[in-house]
Design a protein around this motif. Structure first.
Motif, PDB file in Angstrom:
ATOM      1  N   ASP A 118     -44.601  60.158  80.937  1.00  0.00           N
ATOM      2  CA  ASP A 118     -45.441  61.176  81.564  1.00  0.00           C
ATOM      3  C   ASP A 118     -45.626  62.403  80.684  1.00  0.00           C
ATOM      4  N   ALA A 119     -44.918  62.493  79.570  1.00  0.00           N
ATOM      5  CA  ALA A 119     -44.982  63.674  78.714  1.00  0.00           C
ATOM      6  C   ALA A 119     -46.054  63.576  77.651  1.00  0.00           C
ATOM      7  N   MET A 120     -46.611  62.387  77.406  1.00  0.00           N
ATOM      8  CA  MET A 120     -47.521  62.207  76.283  1.00  0.00           C
ATOM      9  C   MET A 120     -48.719  61.355  76.660  1.00  0.00           C
ATOM     10  N   ARG A 121     -49.901  61.882  76.421  1.00  0.00           N
ATOM     11  CA  ARG A 121     -51.154  61.136  76.447  1.00  0.00           C
ATOM     12  C   ARG A 121     -52.052  61.734  75.360  1.00  0.00           C
ATOM     13  N   LYS A 122     -52.828  60.905  74.726  1.00  0.00           N
ATOM     14  CA  LYS A 122     -53.879  61.400  73.830  1.00  0.00           C
ATOM     15  C   LYS A 122     -55.167  60.744  74.299  1.00  0.00           C
ATOM     16  N   ASN A 123     -55.830  61.421  75.235  1.00  0.00           N
ATOM     17  CA  ASN A 123     -56.972  60.829  75.918  1.00  0.00           C
ATOM     18  C   ASN A 123     -58.297  61.239  75.302  1.00  0.00           C
ATOM     19  N   SER A 124     -59.336  60.530  75.723  1.00  0.00           N
ATOM     20  CA  SER A 124     -60.687  60.768  75.187  1.00  0.00           C
ATOM     21  C   SER A 124     -61.464  61.691  76.119  1.00  0.00           C
ATOM     22  N   ASN A 125     -60.967  62.904  76.285  1.00  0.00           N
ATOM     23  CA  ASN A 125     -61.608  63.817  77.233  1.00  0.00           C
ATOM     24  C   ASN A 125     -62.205  65.038  76.545  1.00  0.00           C
ATOM     25  N   ASN A 126     -62.618  64.874  75.286  1.00  0.00           N
ATOM     26  CA  ASN A 126     -63.083  66.039  74.527  1.00  0.00           C
ATOM     27  C   ASN A 126     -64.534  65.892  74.080  1.00  0.00           C
ATOM     28  N   TYR A 127     -65.411  65.573  75.049  1.00  0.00           N
ATOM     29  CA  TYR A 127     -66.851  65.502  74.794  1.00  0.00           C
ATOM     30  C   TYR A 127     -67.558  66.396  75.806  1.00  0.00           C
ATOM     31  N   ASP A 128     -68.387  67.283  75.332  1.00  0.00           N
ATOM     32  CA  ASP A 128     -69.149  68.150  76.227  1.00  0.00           C
ATOM     33  C   ASP A 128     -70.557  67.598  76.376  1.00  0.00           C
ATOM     34  N   ILE A 129     -70.943  67.227  77.589  1.00  0.00           N
ATOM     35  CA  ILE A 129     -72.211  66.518  77.763  1.00  0.00           C
ATOM     36  C   ILE A 129     -73.429  67.425  77.591  1.00  0.00           C
ATOM     37  N   ASP A 130     -73.243  68.746  77.603  1.00  0.00           N
ATOM     38  CA  ASP A 130     -74.399  69.618  77.375  1.00  0.00           C
ATOM     39  C   ASP A 130     -74.881  69.560  75.929  1.00  0.00           C
ATOM     40  N   THR A 131     -74.107  68.951  75.047  1.00  0.00           N
ATOM     41  CA  THR A 131     -74.561  68.759  73.670  1.00  0.00           C
ATOM     42  C   THR A 131     -75.327  67.451  73.494  1.00  0.00           C
ATOM     43  N   LEU A 132     -75.341  66.588  74.510  1.00  0.00           N
ATOM     44  CA  LEU A 132     -75.868  65.237  74.354  1.00  0.00           C
ATOM     45  C   LEU A 132     -77.343  65.149  74.711  1.00  0.00           C
ATOM     46  N   GLN A 195     -86.903  76.959  63.119  1.00  0.00           N
ATOM     47  CA  GLN A 195     -87.508  76.276  61.972  1.00  0.00           C
ATOM     48  C   GLN A 195     -88.098  77.310  61.034  1.00  0.00           C
ATOM     49  N   ILE A 196     -87.671  77.232  59.770  1.00  0.00           N
ATOM     50  CA  ILE A 196     -88.211  78.100  58.724  1.00  0.00           C
ATOM     51  C   ILE A 196     -88.659  77.201  57.586  1.00  0.00           C
ATOM     52  N   GLY A 197     -89.939  76.971  57.486  1.00  0.00           N
ATOM     53  CA  GLY A 197     -90.441  76.069  56.464  1.00  0.00           C
ATOM     54  C   GLY A 197     -89.923  74.666  56.678  1.00  0.00           C
ATOM     55  N   ASP A 198     -89.238  74.128  55.686  1.00  0.00           N
ATOM     56  CA  ASP A 198     -88.694  72.768  55.764  1.00  0.00           C
ATOM     57  C   ASP A 198     -87.256  72.732  56.267  1.00  0.00           C
ATOM     58  N   LEU A 199     -86.741  73.866  56.725  1.00  0.00           N
ATOM     59  CA  LEU A 199     -85.370  73.953  57.223  1.00  0.00           C
ATOM     60  C   LEU A 199     -85.362  74.095  58.738  1.00  0.00           C
ATOM     61  N   GLU A 200     -84.581  73.227  59.387  1.00  0.00           N
ATOM     62  CA  GLU A 200     -84.390  73.316  60.833  1.00  0.00           C
ATOM     63  C   GLU A 200     -82.899  73.491  61.118  1.00  0.00           C
ATOM     64  N   THR A 201     -82.572  74.466  61.975  1.00  0.00           N
ATOM     65  CA  THR A 201     -81.180  74.727  62.309  1.00  0.00           C
ATOM     66  C   THR A 201     -81.024  74.846  63.822  1.00  0.00           C
ATOM     67  N   MET A 202     -79.806  74.651  64.288  1.00  0.00           N
ATOM     68  CA  MET A 202     -79.516  74.817  65.713  1.00  0.00           C
ATOM     69  C   MET A 202     -78.029  75.068  65.907  1.00  0.00           C
ATOM     70  N   ILE A 203     -77.713  75.679  67.037  1.00  0.00           N
ATOM     71  CA  ILE A 203     -76.333  75.851  67.457  1.00  0.00           C
ATOM     72  C   ILE A 203     -76.284  75.788  68.976  1.00  0.00           C
ATOM     73  N   ILE A 204     -75.274  75.102  69.502  1.00  0.00           N
ATOM     74  CA  ILE A 204     -75.056  75.008  70.950  1.00  0.00           C
ATOM     75  C   ILE A 204     -73.613  75.394  71.223  1.00  0.00           C
ATOM     76  N   TYR A 205     -73.428  76.349  72.145  1.00  0.00           N
ATOM     77  CA  TYR A 205     -72.088  76.750  72.550  1.00  0.00           C
ATOM     78  C   TYR A 205     -71.961  76.606  74.061  1.00  0.00           C
ATOM     79  N   THR A 206     -70.866  75.984  74.511  1.00  0.00           N
ATOM     80  CA  THR A 206     -70.623  75.809  75.937  1.00  0.00           C
ATOM     81  C   THR A 206     -69.197  76.226  76.260  1.00  0.00           C
ATOM     82  N   TYR A 207     -69.075  77.054  77.286  1.00  0.00           N
ATOM     83  CA  TYR A 207     -67.770  77.504  77.760  1.00  0.00           C
ATOM     84  C   TYR A 207     -67.605  77.054  79.207  1.00  0.00           C
TER      85      TYR A 207
END
Length: 711
Positions: A118-132, A195-207
């Motif tokens: 009961d002291a140890m798990r390494k689960n797959s619970n680290n995906y934020d769906i607002d990035t998908l 978008q600036i010319g041929d460069l496209e950038t983005m950032i998403i932050y979720t709390y």
């Protein structure tokens, strides 16, 4: 329950029995583009397999806060895990854990690690769906495309790119906020793209800031194993996703991706307070403090070469680290106050290269895809036992030594279009090699195994509104480091666990038949499948003079078969309902057995159906939907003493409103009839003597609200 589902199926068949079923005067509903079926962008109608796609719009409509909620209406799919350690894994048609491969933007995700304590798990619970932008589910073995672990299926999560936010504009800024009562979670998110010319950038932050997910009973303040309410937790997460793409010239494009996710959960483990495991070992002051993190950095390059060897080259190089840390505080009579610190970490470097070539012949058109994958992974555990009263510490007993693994795979696939695209044949083959090397100090042997897998399928378009398909595919799963190298000698407690590096890969053979049809009243898809599994890895225990020895061996064989049906109906075409009114229904049936014992598999889901009705206003200003989930009882387990799980019906109601052009308000009432129920996967291993069954129940009536604003 069965009579209800039979009525639903009969109604769907009747709805599609009109003479105009195969009319050819409208755009196909199955032109939705996916990548999981062929590793390239391809319409679902040309894929000889069951492939589902849940878009970000669908997740938003359902007010999903995590992957479990995003997939809850998908037939044949369920998400496992609850309580302190969160989401554990995904089940597809009776296969779970490392037998289902999970990818994020093509990056392989490590399977959860659960050593049983009961002291140890390494689960797959680290995906934020607002990035998908979408979650795709390829049901059935897909190892010819994705290699090891795709024994039972593949889940592909695709994160948003700058063009998904910009949608043809030069810039974009959006805000998201929401609340979910089931876990008292508040959310705040911001996304920006430029978008600036041929460069496209983005950032998403979720709390996100919330608490434990409620059980049905939320008012039990007692301590001990009979506690009915979920253990109280404070949960906080942050996720940052940043991308930049640069169009070097007409033929070359490069991209950079960085993502950081962290989840902190802490609280009193009240259900364990007062628990006695042995004389002198009564636990009090039980508390957990957990941190899960996932970091990845990636570079990718696309080259539109159009030469004799390939038209398009895509390659990417990624580094990823997933880590779980757990501080487990308690007090026992003998040991006093202590902290059992448990840390597990997966670190990987992944390289993937893929070529595409289009070949036109006199009677056929070929879309050739070939490439290679290289993955180097390191898994290590760090356990420390602290005596807080004495101020001392010592290494804790790790179950698995530090180990490295290497995966190498090469693949080729040919998608052949014949008879003016009426026939689409997909053939593929792959060779994979898997190596594992434990730390030299462990004294354990290295492992080396390989596998060939193949796939052959075909789609026949009888008209552009009706098609059938058939497919045979193979899958395999290399043994996990845990299965091979778990090594523990506990003479004091009368047992030992012996490592077995000589395990062979598990194998599967899958057969599937299906159809897709539509007319002016809607669309329907159906499939039947039969999956045969061999070399299953299973614990084998022998006992001599009351001393037990356990090791993993390739001893088990299994088969799983079933059927799925899914339909959407436009009620304004059928019964002159208001324009924009629709109905939908899905049914999923599974059965199977352990071929050694003849017993059913605990991972087989009970008969499940989702029926819904909804309305979207023609001017797109508002809409609403009612979804009813019906699940039959789970009363067939490998262990006859396992508690049966009653069937249930759950009603969800959602609505949305656009008060102004760029604002969307969504609200949902879930489990509207306040039904007390349990999901079958949470009850495996529970019997009449198991305490705290109520804590495993799902939330009662709960609600959510989200507000999105873009400008």
């Amino acid at each position: 329950m069965n009579k209800q589902l039979t009525l639903i199926a009969s109604s769907l068949v009747m709805a599609f029995s009109s003479p105009s079923l195969f009319a050819q005067d409208s755009v196909s509903q199955f032109d939705e583009i996916v990548v999981s079926g062929t590793r390239t962008e391809e319409a679902i109608k040309n894929i000889p397999a069951s492939v589902a796609k849940i878009t970000s719009e669908q997740m938003n409509k359902n007010l999903a806060t995590d992957v479990k909620q995003a997939l809850k209406y998908e037939p044949g799919v369920s998400v496992n895990g609850h309580g302190r350690f969160g989401m554990e894994d995904i089940t597809i048609r009776g296969m779970k854990g490392s037998r289902v491969k999970v990818l994020v933007d093509g990056v392989e995700q490590p399977a959860s690690y659960n050593p049983g304590a009961d002291a140890m798990r390494k689960n797959s619970n680290n995906y934020d769906i607002d990035t998908l932008t979408a979650i795709e589910v390829n049901k059935g073995p897909t190892s010819t495309l994705y290699g090891s672990d795709a024994l039972g299926g593949t889940v592909i999560m695709r994160t948003k790119n700058p063009e998904d936010l910009l949608q043809g504009e030069a810039s974009h800024v959006g805000f998201k906020s929401g609340y979910a009562s089931a876990d008292d979670q508040y959310k705040l998110g911001v996304e920006a793209a430029k978008q600036i010319g041929d460069l496209e950038t983005m950032i998403i932050y979720t709390y996100r800031n919330g608490h434990e997910t409620d059980a049905y009973n939320t008012h039990d303040d007692s301590k001990g194993v009979t506690r009915k309410s979920a253990d109280p937790l404070n949960i906080e997460s942050h996720n940052v996703l940043a991308k930049a793409f640069y169009q070097i010239n007409n033929a070359n494009r490069i991209g950079f991706t960085g993502e950081y996710y962290t989840r902190n959960a802490n609280g009193d483990i009240l259900s364990r307070d007062g628990y006695t495991i042995a004389p002198g070992f009564t636990y009090t002051k039980t508390r957990g403090d957990d941190e899960d993190t996932r970091k990845r950095f990636g570079f990718e390059h696309e080259w539109l070469a159009e030469n004799v060897m390939f038209d398009l080259l895509k390659w990417q190089l990624n580094w990823q680290q997933q880590r779980s840390q757990h501080d487990n505080y308690d007090h026992t009579n003998r040991l006093g106050n202590r902290n059992r610190y448990r840390e597990g970490k997966d670190t990987s470097t992944q390289f993937d290269i893929q070529f595409a070539k289009s070949i036109e012949l006199a009677q056929s058109h070929h879309q050739l895809t070939y490439g290679a994958t290289v993955i180097n992974d390191k898994f290590d555990l760090n356990y420390i036992d602290y005596n807080l009263d004495k101020g001392t510490s010592k290494p804790g007993p790790t179950e698995v030594p530090t180990a490295k693994s290497e995966k190498r795979g090469v693949f080729i696939q040919d998608q052949i279009f014949l008879l003016n695209d009426k026939v689409v044949v997909t053939a593929g083959a792959r060779y994979d090699e898997f190596k594992a090397k434990p730390d030299a100090d462990s004294g354990l042997k290295d492992h080396d195994s390989d596998a060939f897998t193949g796939r052959l399928g075909a789609v026949y378009h009888w008209t552009n509104k009706f098609s059938t398909y058939a497919q045979y595919s193979q899958g395999f799963r290399a043994p996990t480091l845990y299965e091979m190298y778990y090594d523990k000698d506990n003479q004091a407690h009368g047992y030992k666990i012996v490592s077995n590096p000589n395990l062979k890969p598990e194998e599967s053979n899958s057969y599937e038949l299906g159809f897709r049809a539509e007319n002016h009243v809607g669309n329907v898809t159906g499939s039947v499948f039969y999956n045969d599994y061999s070399n299953f890895i299973q614990e084998v225990t022998t006992e001599v003079n009351n001393f037990k020895t356990t090791t993993n061996e390739n001893v088990e064989k299994a088969r799983i078969y079933g059927a799925e049906l899914s339909a959407n109906l436009w009620l304004d075409e059928i019964i002159n309902a208001p324009m924009g009114t629709y109905a939908k229904a899905t049914i999923a049936y599974q059965d199977g057995e352990d071929k050694q014992t003849g017993k059913t598999l605990d991972t087989i889901a009970p008969l499940t159906s989702v029926v819904g009705i909804g309305y979207d206003a023609p001017n797109e200003t508002w809409g609403t939907a009612l979804d009813v989930t019906m699940v039959a009882a789970k009363d067939n387990w490998q262990d006859k003493n396992n508690l049966n799980v009653a069937g249930y019906t759950v009603v969800d109601l959602t609505t949305y409103y656009h008060p102004v052009k760029d604002m969307t308000v969504r609200a949902g009432l879930f489990n509207a009839l306040d039904k007390e129920y349990w999901q079958y996967q949470d009850m495996a291993g529970a019997n009449k003597t198991t305490n705290g069954i109520e804590r495993r129940s799902q939330p009662g009536r709960n609600f959510g609200i989200n507000v999105n604003y873009d400008f």
